[in-house]
Design a protein around this motif. Structure first.
Motif, mmCIF file in Angstrom:
data_model
loop_
_atom_site.group_PDB
_atom_site.id
_atom_site.type_symbol
_atom_site.label_atom_id
_atom_site.label_comp_id
_atom_site.label_asym_id
_atom_site.label_seq_id
_atom_site.Cartn_x
_atom_site.Cartn_y
_atom_site.Cartn_z
ATOM 1 N N UNK A 183 0.831 -1.208 0.000
ATOM 2 C CA UNK A 183 0.000 0.000 0.000
ATOM 3 C C UNK A 183 0.865 1.258 0.000
ATOM 4 N N UNK A 184 1.873 1.269 0.863
ATOM 5 C CA UNK A 184 2.743 2.441 0.943
ATOM 6 C C UNK A 184 3.430 2.696 -0.394
ATOM 7 N N UNK A 185 3.945 1.654 -1.004
ATOM 8 C CA UNK A 185 4.638 1.798 -2.276
ATOM 9 C C UNK A 185 3.690 2.261 -3.381
ATOM 10 N N UNK A 186 2.508 1.669 -3.414
ATOM 11 C CA UNK A 186 1.551 2.045 -4.456
ATOM 12 C C UNK A 186 1.236 3.539 -4.395
ATOM 13 N N UNK A 187 0.979 4.041 -3.215
ATOM 14 C CA UNK A 187 0.616 5.461 -3.112
ATOM 15 C C UNK A 187 1.810 6.367 -3.404
ATOM 16 N N UNK A 188 3.014 5.923 -3.033
ATOM 17 C CA UNK A 188 4.216 6.691 -3.382
ATOM 18 C C UNK A 188 4.345 6.790 -4.902
ATOM 19 N N UNK A 189 4.201 5.659 -5.580
ATOM 20 C CA UNK A 189 4.323 5.685 -7.039
ATOM 21 C C UNK A 189 3.199 6.503 -7.674
ATOM 22 N N UNK A 190 1.963 6.311 -7.200
ATOM 23 C CA UNK A 190 0.832 7.041 -7.785
ATOM 24 C C UNK A 190 0.989 8.544 -7.574
#
Length: 888
Positions: free
Chosen positions: A122-129
């Motif tokens: 989740x953390x990575x997804x939002x960072x990338x988005x």
């Protein structure tokens, strides 16, 4: 007059207010239903899909979907991996490979691990988005877990599974799914995927063309139970269909699998995606070749229930759905159905709602590799290690002098397995033992290659041998790195679909790099997240030792102006001009970033060394020899271009250690010093000689980034071994059926009739456990659940974990049934001398057998029950309790 004017102003004002209110109402009414969070998700999804053109709908059926700006639909790539940590998306906590997690036999820990993985995801997804990065491996749809059955030890991808038993696989798979998907009533934390549906476990080399013929009995008794649990008990959001054919039909076009079983019997309501390139296999002359045109393949797959086409470099066969629609091969209603299923997943993930309303959207990047997650990884590694033999040598005493020897002693690859992330704090076996004892108390030698010219002890080129000239003509450590922007060239060779990167202009950044070992989260050229760039490193190479050196193939390397593509002779102390070039350019075809998937590391190895003699010299000063041997995910795995003695394109052709390692072990044994073997492999190994001749053996599988720390704690008794085998370790594969024969006869512990080296469920401890006071009913009515309890006593002076295993045998079944079958297990921590009562309940659905038509039938007759440390035929008398129940 004045009053009239005032009245008129008031009236106009009221009219204006009324108009404004009416305009707001109209605006609200005009807002599309799919943006209205007060409506149920199904209504919103249907509204969104209804607004799409047919071209837009079809474009959303590829794994890398384009944006639809007019509808505020962002681009999204469904392809992501989380097999034992967030994979291929940069740094992440790396837990034991799946087969190692299975060796924990711990459902609670499995749930905790998957929860940590989804936190990081989740953390990575939002960072990338937030940085508008929408490549593969940045989404929230994880193509994990792999719950295929590891039916044959030759399968190279068996490392990705939870072993050979359907019950263990199903129980662990459900916990992993729950941890990935979270427990919110409305939103998914991430979307798990059960794969590969179905009857899929090798051979790798022919998986695109093979037709696996299975009986109804084997299908429902072995290959499907874990999938049923994943859907019915785990509520898994997605299922991936397999490459192979099953009884003549491609798995991604099988009405039996996808319509009758998955959506019919199991009532699955999520989405189905193809394995990558599987739809192209329908018409590929070198694969299944069951249709002649892409449009026919696309229509067939969607009609059978495959919603998403993962295409990879073969592109998307579903792009031909327009033509299929035009020719009447498929209806738009079926396309709508597929697209709605796909968007339902994205809506459940909160991708079309305000982030503040989605409970997982504020998980910070600080959770990635947090101390809590690293501690969890160490706990998992400790529980994944299986003690196979111990003549009393272990645990080692603190003052003992050890030599750490073997090709996997300092090999990061064997920590990670495949489908892995970049570890936060990788600790190799050598490093862990050095940290535990002090570096000065440990000697080391690699001893041998893993096999032939595959080495595990490559070294990073760094400032010890890399230099650059200073202004006064002297040499200083490190190479000069010049970082350039990259421009794309058009595709000119359509047999190799790629957009070549070309260095553009002058360097944007020039710096001194001390070691050629990097992970670039951002481009050094423009500081963009995962941006393109190129590097040219130049300077001087001064080897410390003469020899024949082989470089890894991660970059273009030239020495004294000559490109190096094979081993090269170098002299100690001599200066060589070295140039290393690497272009980091994203792949538009596969929608992947070139710098996020893996670390860039340039290594070399001196092939001239007498590795065996060095190992014997190292052994002289040691009291105990710790040998880190086995194989590696570089030679066993998914469809690999590896053809070596014993290995065939990722699979095994025998299950022995490579010959060069057997020679090493025999030479070390001949010294007369005690030898501990730590075997790294994702699959079972025939360790027959080692079992007879060595003092202790630990099976490590591929145990995650905390391997070294966990292993040292196990070897010196800071932690007590508690892992259990999730697969049978056979003595050999003589008499085995052909690898592509999918009949279960004589396969796995449930049907194998011969002697084994180490049985499924086996594992030693430094503690001793006794079983007593088995309590079970004499009779049971068919259709009722069964509860069994037993007392477990730790009779030793050391606390430890015991894995209690419950097996059933059905001697009165009217058809062939398993020899014994695992139907329950429990992990219990017991202090020295402590007794605890362990209770296990077996649901009525497990007190059944599969008839020859594949139907589940209630069992009646004698039911033999065994509860103890392992299978009843292998457990010691004091370590198992047996009883008989009559089912009526």
């Amino acid at each position: 007059m004045k009053k009239t004017v005032i009245s008129l102003v008031v009236a106009l004002s009221l009219t204006a207010c009324a108009g404004s209110s009416s305009q707001q109402t109209n605006t609200q009414e005009a807002a599309p239903a799919y943006k209205n969070t007060e409506l149920d998700m199904q209504t919103r999804v249907k509204d969104l899909v209804s607004r799409m053109t047919i071209n837009e709908k079809i474009s959303q059926m590829y794994n890398d979907t384009p944006a639809i700006p007019r509808l505020d639909v962002p681009a999204y790539d469904y392809w992501n991996e989380a097999l034992h940590g967030v994979a291929r998306a940069g740094n992440a906590t790396v837990f034991p490979q799946a087969i190692g997690m299975a060796a924990m036999w711990d459902k609670d820990l499995m749930l905790d691990i998957a929860t940590a993985i989804s936190d990081e995801g989740r953390a990575k997804h939002h960072f990338f988005a937030d940085n508008d990065v929408r490549y593969r491996y940045t989404g929230l749809t994880y193509w994990s877990p792999n719950i295929n059955i590891f039916r044959d030890p030759r399968w190279g991808r068996g490392q990705e599974t939870y072993g050979e038993d359907p019950f263990l696989t199903g129980e662990l798979g459900v916990q992993f799914i729950h941890g990935l998907q979270g427990d919110d009533a409305k939103y998914l934390k991430s979307a798990a995927t059960a794969k590969h549906f179905a009857v899929h476990n090798g051979p790798e080399i022919s998986r695109h063309s093979d037709n696996y013929v299975v009986s109804d009995k084997d299908l429902y008794e072995t290959y499907l139970p874990a999938f049923e649990k994943a859907v019915v008990d785990g509520d898994v959001e997605a299922v991936m269909c397999a490459y192979n054919r099953v009884n003549g039909m491609p798995a991604c076009g099988s009405d039996m699998l996808l319509k009758e079983i998955l959506r019919g019997k199991y009532q699955f309501d999520g989405h189905v995606m193809s394995d990558c390139g599987a739809i192209a296999d329908f018409y590929d002359p070198d694969a299944h070749n069951v249709v002649k045109a892409p449009a026919a393949a696309a229509a067939w797959a969607v009609t059978s229930g495959t919603d998403l086409n993962c295409g990879t470099g073969r592109l998307s066969t579903f792009a031909s759905l327009n033509f299929a629609l035009e020719k009447g091969l498929i209806s738009e209603e079926l396309i709508d159905q597929a697209v709605e299923r796909l968007f339902m997943t994205r809506f459940k993930l909160g991708m079309f709602d305000d982030a503040a309303a989605v409970p997982y959207s504020d998980i910070p990047m600080s959770v990635v590799g947090s101390e809590q997650h690293l501690a969890l990884a160490q706990k998992a590694s400790e529980q994944a290690l299986v003690l196979l033999k111990n003549d009393g040598l272990l645990p080692l005493k603190k003052g003992v002098k050890v030599a750490v020897i073997g090709p996997n002693a300092n090999n990061v690859d064997v920590l990670l397995g495949n489908y892995n992330g970049l570890p936060i704090k990788a600790v190799t076996p050598l490093e862990g033992i050095q940290q535990y004892l002090g570096k000065e108390n440990v000697t080391y030698a690699p001893g041998s290659p893993i096999i032939e010219d595959i080495y595990g002890h490559g070294q990073v080129l760094d400032e010890k041998v890399l230099f650059h000239k200073t202004g006064d003509g002297g040499l200083a450590p490190g190479l000069v790195g010049k970082y350039y922007a990259v421009e794309r060239s058009p595709v000119t060779d359509f047999t190799r679909l790629s957009f070549e990167g070309i260095i553009n202009g002058d360097p944007k950044v020039t710096r001194i790099d001390k070691a050629l070992d990097f992970y670039f989260e951002k481009s050094p050229v423009d500081d963009s997240v995962l941006g393109d760039f190129a590097v040219v490193w130049q300077g001087t190479l001064v080897p410390e030792t003469s020899g024949q050196y082989r470089f890894s193939d991660d970059a273009d390397v030239s020495i004294d102006g000559k490109t190096i593509d094979s081993a090269v002779q170098l002299e100690a102390g001599k200066s060589y001009a070295i140039k290393v070039s690497k272009i980091f350019a994203d792949d538009r075809i596969s929608n992947t970033s070139s710098i996020m998937r893996q670390q860039f590391t340039l290594q070399w190895v001196n092939e001239s060394e007498n590795l065996l003699q060095n190992a014997l010299d190292t052994a002289r000063s040691a009291d105990v020899l710790l040998v880190m041997a086995g194989i590696s995910p570089r030679i066993e795995g998914e469809e690999m271009p590896v053809k070596l003695d014993g290995f065939n394109y990722g699979d095994r052709t025998d299950i022995d250690l490579p010959e060069v390692q057997k020679e090493l072990l025999k030479a070390l044994h001949s010294t007369g010093k005690p030898v501990v073997l730590v075997n790294f492999s994702g699959s079972a190994m025939a360790l027959n000689w080692s079992d007879k001749n060595l003092n202790a053996i630990v099976q490590a599988f591929y145990p995650g980034e905390a391997t070294g720390t966990a292993l040292a704690r196990i070897l010196w008794g800071e932690a007590n071994p508690s892992g259990r085998l999730p697969v049978t370790f056979y003595k050999n594969i003589e008499g085995f059926a052909d690898f592509d024969d999918y009949a279960m006869e004589n396969r796995t512990y449930r049907y194998f009739g011969g002697d084994v080296l180490y049985p499924f469920g086996y594992g030693l401890s430094y503690s001793d456990f006794n079983y007593s006071s088995l309590a079970l009913p004499k009779t049971l009515t068919s259709g009722d659940e069964l509860t069994v309890s037993v007392d477990v006593t730790n009779t030793s002076g050391r606390a430890g974990d015991e894995v209690t295993q419950l097996y059933l045998r059905m001697p009165d079944a009217p058809v062939r049934v398993p020899n014994v079958a695992l139907k329950g297990f429990s992990r219990t921590t017991l202090q020295a001398g402590e007794t605890r009562t362990v209770s296990i309940t077996i649901p009525a659905d497990e007190l059944t057998y599969i008839d020859n038509s594949g139907e589940k039938q209630p069992y009646k007759g004698r039911l033999e029950v065994s509860v103890g440390e392992g299978q009843p035929q292998y457990a010691d008398t004091q370590s198992v309790q047996k009883g008989v129940i009559t089912l009526q």
